[in-house]
Design a protein around this motif. Structure first.
Motif, PDB file in Angstrom:
ATOM      1  N   PRO A  93      54.503  30.058  49.669  1.00 46.27           N
ATOM      2  CA  PRO A  93      53.965  29.443  48.442  1.00 46.27           C
ATOM      3  C   PRO A  93      52.662  30.099  47.980  1.00 46.27           C
ATOM      4  O   PRO A  93      52.417  30.233  46.777  1.00 46.27           O
ATOM      5  N   ALA A  94      51.818  30.526  48.951  1.00 41.81           N
ATOM      6  CA  ALA A  94      50.545  31.182  48.603  1.00 41.81           C
ATOM      7  C   ALA A  94      50.796  32.518  47.913  1.00 41.81           C
ATOM      8  O   ALA A  94      50.108  32.874  46.951  1.00 41.81           O
ATOM      9  N   VAL A  95      51.820  33.250  48.389  1.00 40.27           N
ATOM     10  CA  VAL A  95      52.182  34.538  47.772  1.00 40.27           C
ATOM     11  C   VAL A  95      52.649  34.317  46.337  1.00 40.27           C
ATOM     12  O   VAL A  95      52.253  35.038  45.415  1.00 40.27           O
ATOM     13  N   LEU A  96      53.496  33.300  46.130  1.00 41.82           N
ATOM     14  CA  LEU A  96      54.011  33.003  44.780  1.00 41.82           C
ATOM     15  C   LEU A  96      52.882  32.608  43.831  1.00 41.82           C
ATOM     16  O   LEU A  96      52.802  33.090  42.698  1.00 41.82           O
ATOM     17  N   ARG A  97      51.982  31.724  44.310  1.00 41.37           N
ATOM     18  CA  ARG A  97      50.856  31.302  43.468  1.00 41.37           C
ATOM     19  C   ARG A  97      49.939  32.486  43.142  1.00 41.37           C
ATOM     20  O   ARG A  97      49.496  32.658  42.005  1.00 41.37           O
ATOM     21  N   GLY A  98      49.647  33.290  44.162  1.00 48.31           N
ATOM     22  CA  GLY A  98      48.774  34.457  43.972  1.00 48.31           C
ATOM     23  C   GLY A  98      49.378  35.469  43.009  1.00 48.31           C
ATOM     24  O   GLY A  98      48.668  36.062  42.194  1.00 48.31           O
ATOM     25  N   THR A  99      50.699  35.657  43.093  1.00 52.34           N
ATOM     26  CA  THR A  99      51.385  36.613  42.216  1.00 52.34           C
ATOM     27  C   THR A  99      51.282  36.183  40.759  1.00 52.34           C
ATOM     28  O   THR A  99      50.976  36.994  39.873  1.00 52.34           O
ATOM     29  N   VAL A 100      51.545  34.894  40.490  1.00 51.56           N
ATOM     30  CA  VAL A 100      51.474  34.385  39.113  1.00 51.56           C
ATOM     31  C   VAL A 100      50.043  34.499  38.577  1.00 51.56           C
ATOM     32  O   VAL A 100      49.807  34.981  37.456  1.00 51.56           O
ATOM     33  N   LEU A 101      49.083  34.066  39.401  1.00 49.89           N
ATOM     34  CA  LEU A 101      47.677  34.090  38.991  1.00 49.89           C
ATOM     35  C   LEU A 101      47.204  35.519  38.724  1.00 49.89           C
ATOM     36  O   LEU A 101      46.559  35.802  37.707  1.00 49.89           O
ATOM     37  N   GLY A 102      47.545  36.436  39.643  1.00 47.90           N
ATOM     38  CA  GLY A 102      47.142  37.837  39.504  1.00 47.90           C
ATOM     39  C   GLY A 102      47.776  38.504  38.297  1.00 47.90           C
ATOM     40  O   GLY A 102      47.128  39.289  37.599  1.00 47.90           O
ATOM     41  N   SER A 103      49.051  38.183  38.017  1.00 52.85           N
ATOM     42  CA  SER A 103      49.754  38.782  36.877  1.00 52.85           C
ATOM     43  C   SER A 103      49.079  38.411  35.568  1.00 52.85           C
ATOM     44  O   SER A 103      48.999  39.219  34.641  1.00 52.85           O
ATOM     45  N   VAL A 104      48.579  37.172  35.479  1.00 53.97           N
ATOM     46  CA  VAL A 104      47.917  36.710  34.251  1.00 53.97           C
ATOM     47  C   VAL A 104      46.501  37.288  34.146  1.00 53.97           C
ATOM     48  O   VAL A 104      46.116  37.856  33.122  1.00 53.97           O
ATOM     49  N   PRO A 127      40.357  41.615  30.131  1.00 48.85           N
ATOM     50  CA  PRO A 127      39.326  42.650  30.259  1.00 48.85           C
ATOM     51  C   PRO A 127      38.298  42.269  31.319  1.00 48.85           C
ATOM     52  O   PRO A 127      37.784  41.159  31.306  1.00 48.85           O
ATOM     53  N   GLY A 128      38.034  43.203  32.226  1.00 49.12           N
ATOM     54  CA  GLY A 128      37.028  42.964  33.262  1.00 49.12           C
ATOM     55  C   GLY A 128      37.526  42.145  34.428  1.00 49.12           C
ATOM     56  O   GLY A 128      36.844  42.001  35.430  1.00 49.12           O
ATOM     57  N   GLY A 129      38.742  41.580  34.314  1.00 46.59           N
ATOM     58  CA  GLY A 129      39.268  40.711  35.373  1.00 46.59           C
ATOM     59  C   GLY A 129      39.899  41.530  36.480  1.00 46.59           C
ATOM     60  O   GLY A 129      39.269  41.852  37.480  1.00 46.59           O
ATOM     61  N   GLY A 130      41.160  41.877  36.266  1.00 46.16           N
ATOM     62  CA  GLY A 130      41.858  42.732  37.214  1.00 46.16           C
ATOM     63  C   GLY A 130      41.951  42.145  38.596  1.00 46.16           C
ATOM     64  O   GLY A 130      41.970  40.927  38.798  1.00 46.16           O
ATOM     65  N   ALA A 131      41.977  43.038  39.573  1.00 41.19           N
ATOM     66  CA  ALA A 131      42.238  42.644  40.946  1.00 41.19           C
ATOM     67  C   ALA A 131      41.121  41.790  41.548  1.00 41.19           C
ATOM     68  O   ALA A 131      41.380  40.868  42.318  1.00 41.19           O
ATOM     69  N   LEU A 132      39.877  42.076  41.192  1.00 41.74           N
ATOM     70  CA  LEU A 132      38.742  41.369  41.808  1.00 41.74           C
ATOM     71  C   LEU A 132      38.752  39.887  41.459  1.00 41.74           C
ATOM     72  O   LEU A 132      38.733  39.026  42.346  1.00 41.74           O
ATOM     73  N   LEU A 133      38.795  39.577  40.172  1.00 41.89           N
ATOM     74  CA  LEU A 133      38.785  38.178  39.752  1.00 41.89           C
ATOM     75  C   LEU A 133      40.027  37.451  40.280  1.00 41.89           C
ATOM     76  O   LEU A 133      39.951  36.299  40.701  1.00 41.89           O
ATOM     77  N   ALA A 134      41.182  38.146  40.265  1.00 46.29           N
ATOM     78  CA  ALA A 134      42.432  37.535  40.719  1.00 46.29           C
ATOM     79  C   ALA A 134      42.342  37.099  42.179  1.00 46.29           C
ATOM     80  O   ALA A 134      42.782  36.004  42.541  1.00 46.29           O
ATOM     81  N   SER A 135      41.759  37.948  43.035  1.00 43.57           N
ATOM     82  CA  SER A 135      41.681  37.611  44.460  1.00 43.57           C
ATOM     83  C   SER A 135      40.747  36.424  44.703  1.00 43.57           C
ATOM     84  O   SER A 135      41.046  35.535  45.498  1.00 43.57           O
TER      85      SER A 135
END
Length: 504
Positions: free
Chosen positions: A252-263, A268-276
């Motif tokens: 479930p954590a992988v699924l939530r992280g994938t959706v959040l990271g994709s959005v 701009p300025g977000g990318g991988a850092l903000l997603a994690s």
């Protein structure tokens, strides 16, 4: 059906021997620089930009893209094993990953990071393939006014989502915009801010700034830190496959992280850092099951969620760069620079004028993610050995490589001196706690903003209301204004500071 045909064409381009070789090289190099603390995809891609002059555009971009998402994999290895995030986006992975390693569970932690990254990377690639064509169609409706408004929104978004002080982020953006003005005016032909130095009439090279601030700057910063002996959990890296309970918690954590990271990757300025960071915050707020390890003490969800999010974010950050020609982060700014070097104008016309490049790059991301998951789990022992290389052997090689790269831009010593000057600037930024990535975005977008501003005013005969009377342009400016209003709200401001408190 058209999407399947396009992906099939892209796969045909990606699996040619040459492109597979460069995808493999990018993936391995990306993992390597992710593993080595102090290096990162921005510094490495900046150092490699001069080398792409001799390559065709497609293999060059495939290799650079492989470095970017490969670094997201490699950064988790050091975060888990020695509590040193190889990448900024792996900062939160270290919180629970390192504790798992201390409990003798380094294997499942590394496997959860690798498998979660592969799933998220695959989904991110499909998101690009699905959303890039309609966004490209929309981009063709953009005129100079819309592009200017979009870039204003992009820069404000970069400020809002930048880690650390808002004031410092704004200062970095403005400095980047000012440095971008050092050139010859395209309309009047008059040199601007060149101080009678002939080499500055063509502007400061993008590669020089990137190499100096990120390459040399990182070296100076690392040399100023005392060498500390850290425990490496090589003896505990065994039994890589997670248990059934690990899978039950991590999925479930992988699924939530994938959706959040994709959005968030598109922002701009977000990318991988903000997603994690956002994924880790989300997992902490999710209800814990009975008997589950507390967060901060080795919870596998604290590894799987952020690692999935940062890889999904890394993939989807290609969308605005490929479809609109707008880089959402520093790495994408470097990719825009690479495309310009190869004579390709980033933007919606890439998909129509270079479909093989466009779809080949997208398909290569899936191939690259597959290469990474196959490589990373068996080769963990090798990456650990690389961590033991003394930095005194590593940094001279990087310095030499940077100097050669700077010199070969124009076969001119001036570029090497400028790189050294920006190295001191990068070190000063670090001392002042300034994040240099917004400077690079400002530098890249500045000349483009000026060009579109002047073109829009020429078409409207000097009427500034053209930016508000055109619906799309007005909508983008209103969205930019709303971003400023929202981030200034006390509750949002406090949450923002809390979200980035670990990013030091």
């Amino acid at each position: 059906m058209e999407l399947i045909n396009n992906l099939a064409m892209g796969l045909g381009v990606a699996v040619t021997f040459q492109n597979l070789l460069y995808a493999l090289a990018g993936a391995i190099l990306g993992t390597l620089i992710g593993v080595l603390p102090g290096l990162g995809p921005v510094a490495t891609i900046a150092m490699l930009l001069p080398s792409i002059y001799s390559l065709d555009a497609t293999p060059a971009l495939i290799m650079l893209a492989g470095i970017y998402y490969g670094a997201q994999y490699g950064g988790s290895t050091t975060a888990i094993l020695i509590n040193v995030p190889g990448e900024a986006s792996s900062v939160v992975t270290a919180l629970d990953g390192y504790q798992m390693a201390r409990r003798g569970r380094a294997g499942p932690a590394l496997a959860a990071a690798g498998l979660g990254s592969f799933f998220a990377g695959t989904v991110g690639t499909l998101v690009i393939a699905a959303f890039a064509p309609p966004l490209t169609e929309l981009a063709f409706k953009f005129g100079p006014a819309e592009y200017f408004s979009l870039m204003v929104m992009g820069l404000i978004g970069a400020v809002v989502l930048a880690s650390g002080s808002l004031v410092k982020a704004i200062a970095m953006i403005l400095l980047g915009l000012l440095i971008g003005q050092i050139n010859t005016d395209v309309i009047s032909g008059v040199p601007r801010y060149s101080f009678d130095i002939p080499e500055l009439t063509d502007g400061i090279s993008f590669v020089v700034i990137a190499m100096g601030v990120f390459g040399f700057g990182e070296i100076i910063v690392n040399l100023s830190r005392p060498a500390e002996t850290r425990e490496v959990f090589t003896k505990d890296v065994k039994g890589l496959w997670p248990t059934k309970e690990d899978f039950r918690q991590a999925t479930p954590a992988v699924l939530r992280g994938t959706v959040l990271g994709s959005v968030l990757g598109v922002l701009p300025g977000g990318g991988a850092l903000l997603a994690s960071f956002a994924a880790y915050t989300l997992e902490k707020k999710s209800r814990a099951k009975p008997g589950e390890v507390p967060f901060g003490q080795g919870n596998i969800r604290g590894v799987a969620g952020p690692e999935s999010a940062n890889n999904a974010g890394a993939q989807t950050s290609f969308i605005p760069m490929l479809t609109l020609g707008i880089p959402p982060n520093a790495v994408m700014a470097l990719m825009v620079g690479a495309m310009t070097i190869k004579g390709i104008q980033p933007g919606p016309q890439v998909m129509t004028s270079n479909p093989e490049l466009f779809w080949g790059l997208i398909a290569s991301m899936w191939v690259g993610n597959l290469i990474l998951v196959v490589l990373n789990l068996p080769l963990i022992g090798i990456w650990i050995k690389l961590l033991t290389v003394p930095y005194r052997f590593l940094f001279p090689a990087i310095v030499v490589f940077c100097c050669i790269g700077s010199y070969t831009l124009n076969n001119n010593n001036f570029d090497v001196y400028m790189t050294a000057a920006f190295a001191l600037v990068g070190w000063a930024f670090h001392k002042m706690g300034c994040e240099p990535a917004p400077l690079l975005l400002g530098f890249v977008l500045g000349p483009m903003m000026e060009e579109n501003l002047r073109r829009a005013l020429l078409l409207s005969r000097g009427d500034w209301t053209t930016f508000l009377t055109r619906p799309l342009s007005a909508g983008l400016l209103i969205a930019a204004a709303l971003m400023i209003v929202v981030v200034m709200l006390p509750s949002i401001k406090n949450k923002r500071e809390e979200a980035f408190q670990g990013d030091d």
